[in-house]
Design a protein around this motif. Structure first.
Motif, PDB file in Angstrom:
ATOM      1  N   MET A 189       7.418  -6.783  -4.146  1.00  0.00           N
ATOM      2  CA  MET A 189       7.571  -5.341  -4.329  1.00  0.00           C
ATOM      3  C   MET A 189       6.859  -4.533  -3.247  1.00  0.00           C
ATOM      4  O   MET A 189       7.043  -3.327  -3.172  1.00  0.00           O
ATOM      5  CB  MET A 189       7.107  -4.947  -5.738  1.00  0.00           C
ATOM      6  CG  MET A 189       8.034  -5.522  -6.817  1.00  0.00           C
ATOM      7  SD  MET A 189       7.443  -5.252  -8.497  1.00  0.00           S
ATOM      8  CE  MET A 189       7.715  -3.489  -8.662  1.00  0.00           C
ATOM      9  N   GLU A 190       6.063  -5.179  -2.409  1.00  0.00           N
ATOM     10  CA  GLU A 190       5.542  -4.471  -1.231  1.00  0.00           C
ATOM     11  C   GLU A 190       6.696  -4.028  -0.339  1.00  0.00           C
ATOM     12  O   GLU A 190       6.637  -2.976   0.283  1.00  0.00           O
ATOM     13  CB  GLU A 190       4.586  -5.388  -0.434  1.00  0.00           C
ATOM     14  CG  GLU A 190       4.169  -4.787   0.910  1.00  0.00           C
ATOM     15  CD  GLU A 190       2.986  -5.469   1.562  1.00  0.00           C
ATOM     16  OE1 GLU A 190       2.290  -6.269   0.886  1.00  0.00           O
ATOM     17  OE2 GLU A 190       2.729  -5.186   2.742  1.00  0.00           O
ATOM     18  N   ASP A 191       7.748  -4.844  -0.296  1.00  0.00           N
ATOM     19  CA  ASP A 191       8.832  -4.626   0.660  1.00  0.00           C
ATOM     20  C   ASP A 191      10.132  -4.166   0.007  1.00  0.00           C
ATOM     21  O   ASP A 191      10.981  -3.573   0.676  1.00  0.00           O
ATOM     22  CB  ASP A 191       9.124  -5.937   1.420  1.00  0.00           C
ATOM     23  CG  ASP A 191       7.884  -6.516   2.084  1.00  0.00           C
ATOM     24  OD1 ASP A 191       7.072  -5.731   2.595  1.00  0.00           O
ATOM     25  OD2 ASP A 191       7.713  -7.747   2.065  1.00  0.00           O
TER      26      ASP A 191
ATOM     27  N   ALA B 223       0.825  -1.213   0.000  1.00  0.00           N
ATOM     28  CA  ALA B 223       0.000   0.000   0.000  1.00  0.00           C
ATOM     29  C   ALA B 223       0.852   1.252   0.000  1.00  0.00           C
ATOM     30  O   ALA B 223       0.325   2.360  -0.034  1.00  0.00           O
ATOM     31  CB  ALA B 223      -0.901  -0.010   1.241  1.00  0.00           C
ATOM     32  N   GLU B 224       2.152   1.079   0.019  1.00  0.00           N
ATOM     33  CA  GLU B 224       3.021   2.242   0.252  1.00  0.00           C
ATOM     34  C   GLU B 224       3.538   2.901  -1.024  1.00  0.00           C
ATOM     35  O   GLU B 224       3.828   4.087  -1.037  1.00  0.00           O
ATOM     36  CB  GLU B 224       4.218   1.827   1.118  1.00  0.00           C
ATOM     37  CG  GLU B 224       3.905   1.777   2.605  1.00  0.00           C
ATOM     38  CD  GLU B 224       2.921   0.691   2.993  1.00  0.00           C
ATOM     39  OE1 GLU B 224       3.101  -0.457   2.533  1.00  0.00           O
ATOM     40  OE2 GLU B 224       1.955   0.982   3.708  1.00  0.00           O
ATOM     41  N   SER B 225       3.670   2.127  -2.115  1.00  0.00           N
ATOM     42  CA  SER B 225       4.258   2.712  -3.325  1.00  0.00           C
ATOM     43  C   SER B 225       3.167   3.188  -4.279  1.00  0.00           C
ATOM     44  O   SER B 225       2.120   2.547  -4.407  1.00  0.00           O
ATOM     45  CB  SER B 225       5.133   1.676  -4.039  1.00  0.00           C
ATOM     46  OG  SER B 225       6.200   1.296  -3.213  1.00  0.00           O
TER      47      SER B 225
ATOM     48  N   LEU C 202      -5.379 -12.197   2.106  1.00  0.00           N
ATOM     49  CA  LEU C 202      -5.686 -10.762   2.000  1.00  0.00           C
ATOM     50  C   LEU C 202      -5.018 -10.000   3.144  1.00  0.00           C
ATOM     51  O   LEU C 202      -4.951 -10.502   4.270  1.00  0.00           O
ATOM     52  CB  LEU C 202      -7.191 -10.525   2.091  1.00  0.00           C
ATOM     53  CG  LEU C 202      -8.050 -10.818   0.863  1.00  0.00           C
ATOM     54  CD1 LEU C 202      -9.499 -10.410   1.154  1.00  0.00           C
ATOM     55  CD2 LEU C 202      -7.540 -10.081  -0.380  1.00  0.00           C
ATOM     56  N   SER C 203      -4.585  -8.801   2.841  1.00  0.00           N
ATOM     57  CA  SER C 203      -4.072  -7.925   3.890  1.00  0.00           C
ATOM     58  C   SER C 203      -5.232  -7.320   4.661  1.00  0.00           C
ATOM     59  O   SER C 203      -6.184  -6.809   4.061  1.00  0.00           O
ATOM     60  CB  SER C 203      -3.254  -6.789   3.277  1.00  0.00           C
ATOM     61  OG  SER C 203      -3.002  -5.796   4.264  1.00  0.00           O
ATOM     62  N   THR C 204      -5.149  -7.374   5.992  1.00  0.00           N
ATOM     63  CA  THR C 204      -6.082  -6.575   6.806  1.00  0.00           C
ATOM     64  C   THR C 204      -5.361  -5.353   7.365  1.00  0.00           C
ATOM     65  O   THR C 204      -5.942  -4.585   8.112  1.00  0.00           O
ATOM     66  CB  THR C 204      -6.654  -7.388   7.992  1.00  0.00           C
ATOM     67  OG1 THR C 204      -5.578  -7.684   8.888  1.00  0.00           O
ATOM     68  CG2 THR C 204      -7.343  -8.660   7.528  1.00  0.00           C
ATOM     69  N   GLY C 205      -4.085  -5.213   6.998  1.00  0.00           N
ATOM     70  CA  GLY C 205      -3.341  -4.034   7.435  1.00  0.00           C
ATOM     71  C   GLY C 205      -3.694  -2.831   6.586  1.00  0.00           C
ATOM     72  O   GLY C 205      -3.773  -1.701   7.071  1.00  0.00           O
ATOM     73  N   GLY C 206      -3.946  -3.114   5.308  1.00  0.00           N
ATOM     74  CA  GLY C 206      -4.289  -2.035   4.386  1.00  0.00           C
ATOM     75  C   GLY C 206      -3.184  -1.000   4.330  1.00  0.00           C
ATOM     76  O   GLY C 206      -1.992  -1.323   4.372  1.00  0.00           O
ATOM     77  N   ALA C 207      -3.609   0.256   4.253  1.00  0.00           N
ATOM     78  CA  ALA C 207      -2.655   1.367   4.270  1.00  0.00           C
ATOM     79  C   ALA C 207      -2.729   2.010   5.651  1.00  0.00           C
ATOM     80  O   ALA C 207      -3.765   1.931   6.322  1.00  0.00           O
ATOM     81  CB  ALA C 207      -3.023   2.382   3.190  1.00  0.00           C
TER      82      ALA C 207
ATOM     83  N   ALA D 178      -5.457 -14.449   5.951  1.00  0.00           N
ATOM     84  CA  ALA D 178      -5.375 -12.986   6.026  1.00  0.00           C
ATOM     85  C   ALA D 178      -4.305 -12.617   7.045  1.00  0.00           C
ATOM     86  O   ALA D 178      -4.023 -13.387   7.969  1.00  0.00           O
ATOM     87  CB  ALA D 178      -6.716 -12.390   6.431  1.00  0.00           C
ATOM     88  N   SER D 179      -3.735 -11.437   6.854  1.00  0.00           N
ATOM     89  CA  SER D 179      -2.707 -10.981   7.788  1.00  0.00           C
ATOM     90  C   SER D 179      -3.361 -10.392   9.035  1.00  0.00           C
ATOM     91  O   SER D 179      -4.499  -9.915   8.990  1.00  0.00           O
ATOM     92  CB  SER D 179      -1.822  -9.934   7.107  1.00  0.00           C
ATOM     93  OG  SER D 179      -2.612  -8.863   6.620  1.00  0.00           O
ATOM     94  N   LEU D 180      -2.629 -10.445  10.138  1.00  0.00           N
ATOM     95  CA  LEU D 180      -3.119  -9.863  11.397  1.00  0.00           C
ATOM     96  C   LEU D 180      -1.904  -9.320  12.143  1.00  0.00           C
ATOM     97  O   LEU D 180      -1.080 -10.091  12.636  1.00  0.00           O
ATOM     98  CB  LEU D 180      -3.829 -10.942  12.225  1.00  0.00           C
ATOM     99  CG  LEU D 180      -4.651 -10.496  13.431  1.00  0.00           C
ATOM    100  CD1 LEU D 180      -5.519 -11.640  13.950  1.00  0.00           C
ATOM    101  CD2 LEU D 180      -3.828  -9.923  14.570  1.00  0.00           C
TER     102      LEU D 180
HETATM  103  N1  KMH Z   1       0.748  -1.392   4.768  1.00  0.00           N
HETATM  104  C1  KMH Z   1       1.116  -1.503   6.141  1.00  0.00           C
HETATM  105  C2  KMH Z   1       0.659  -0.295   6.885  1.00  0.00           C
HETATM  106  C3  KMH Z   1      -0.431  -6.094   6.373  1.00  0.00           C
HETATM  107  O1  KMH Z   1      -0.507  -6.193   5.171  1.00  0.00           O
HETATM  108  O2  KMH Z   1      -1.168  -6.709   7.144  1.00  0.00           O
HETATM  109  C4  KMH Z   1       0.539  -2.699   6.774  1.00  0.00           C
HETATM  110  C5  KMH Z   1       0.845  -3.994   6.146  1.00  0.00           C
HETATM  111  C6  KMH Z   1       0.560  -5.175   6.991  1.00  0.00           C
HETATM  112  O3  KMH Z   1       1.258  -4.119   5.019  1.00  0.00           O
END
Ligand code: KMH
Ligand code: ZN
Length: 296
Positions: free
Chosen positions: A235-237, A22-24, A89-94, A113-115
């Motif tokens: 590429m998220e990281d 969600a960062e780029s 699925l990411s639950t962290g989102g942005a 899903a992430s937590l």
């Molecule tokens: N984008 C980060 C703020 C996740 O996906 O659960 C949170 C994140 C963690 O990437």
């Protein structure tokens, strides 16, 4: 006494790809997969390169991060149709996404899903994960049968995960798997020493993967393999493949992860073995001939 009496490490390496994040911004990173078609195509190539799990952040029509459930449902369906990957699925989102939306995205019924197990400074921002929210998210995953991957950005998050397990019991599928997200400015550093400390604090039967953001990607991957762990890349990281060399695409990072895993004597796990390890339901709807092992 034989030199082979040493503890046996896991037989294979789970490779997770986190292709988007969600960062780029797409404007800054033109090869970032943001549309559904780009996401699915990238996921297919990453599966072929050795990934077994895809960690999904969604984007809207303007390429901005979204947790819209309809968008998530479409992504889950398309990834299931065109890959055999475990869809997480990411639950962290942005940073700053509302708690309600972060829980409601689970209604898309992904495999996993992430937590995230605590609040952390995140560059100049704060990624907020209050204890009552963690409880709510975990209980909803238990209700829906969505398998959590506990995201640990800091050593204190290991304690947060253990507290969740103590208060609420085991996750769906019964197996605890977490991901050490290392090198975020404000979180634990991406070093072998930090990884070893975090791993020492995990519950005994838990498995872990690790990802190092930015230039910590390689040291963290090597330390994770040395410690018997699994890998997350993408590429998220990481947007740089080597000093001064931008990442071509996510499959390039998965290919390198698979090479490292093979060198470590623990080649990439198949999607079927990944499901068995994570306690994710096997795909009953998908004929056996469509799984990766059987593809030409
Ligand atoms: N984008 C980060 C703020 C996740 O996906 O659960 C949170 C994140 C963690 O990437
Ligand atoms: Zn993420």
């Amino acid at each position: 006494m034989s030199w082979d009496d040493a503890p046996v490490p896991p037989a294979g390496t789970l490779i997770t790809v986190a292709p988007t994040g969600a960062e780029s911004a797409k404007a800054d990173v033109p090869n970032l997969p943001v549309t559904l078609a780009e996401l699915v195509e990238e996921a297919r190539r990453c599966e072929a390169a050795g990934a077994a799990v895809v960690h999904v952040h969604l984007r809207d029509a303007d390429a901005r991060p979204t947790l819209d459930v309809a968008v998530a449902r479409d992504a889950v369906a398309a990834l299931r149709e065109q890959t055999d990957l475990v869809v997480q699925l990411s639950t962290g989102g942005a940073v700053g996404d509302p708690e309600d939306a972060r829980v409601e995205v689970l209604d898309a019924l992904p495999d996993a899903a992430s937590l995230t197990c605590g609040t952390v400074n995140f560059g100049s921002d704060v990624f907020v994960n209050r204890w009552p929210f963690m409880l709510r998210l975990y209980r909803r995953m238990q209700e829906l049968g969505v398998v959590p991957e506990f995201e640990l950005f800091d050593l204190g998050h290991v304690a947060g995960m253990s507290r969740l397990l103590d208060e609420c019991g085991p996750p769906p599928g019964g197996h605890v798997h977490c991901d050490l997200v290392m090198g975020v400015p404000g979180g634990m550093p991406g070093t072998a020493a930090a990884l070893v400390s975090a791993v020492a604090a995990l519950p005994p039967a838990a498995t872990f993967s690790a990802t190092g953001v930015g230039r910590t990607a390689l040291p963290v991957a090597l330390a994770a393999l040395a410690a018997g762990g699994h890998l997350r890349v993408g590429m998220e990281d990481t947007l740089t493949f080597a000093r001064g060399v931008p990442v071509r695409d996510n499959s390039q990072l998965v290919e390198r992860a698979a090479q490292l895993a093979a060198l470590a004597g623990r080649p990439a796990l198949s999607t079927t073995d990944a499901r068995a390890m994570l306690g994710v339901r096997q795909r009953t709807a998908v004929p056996a001939a469509a799984t990766r092992e059987d593809r030409p």
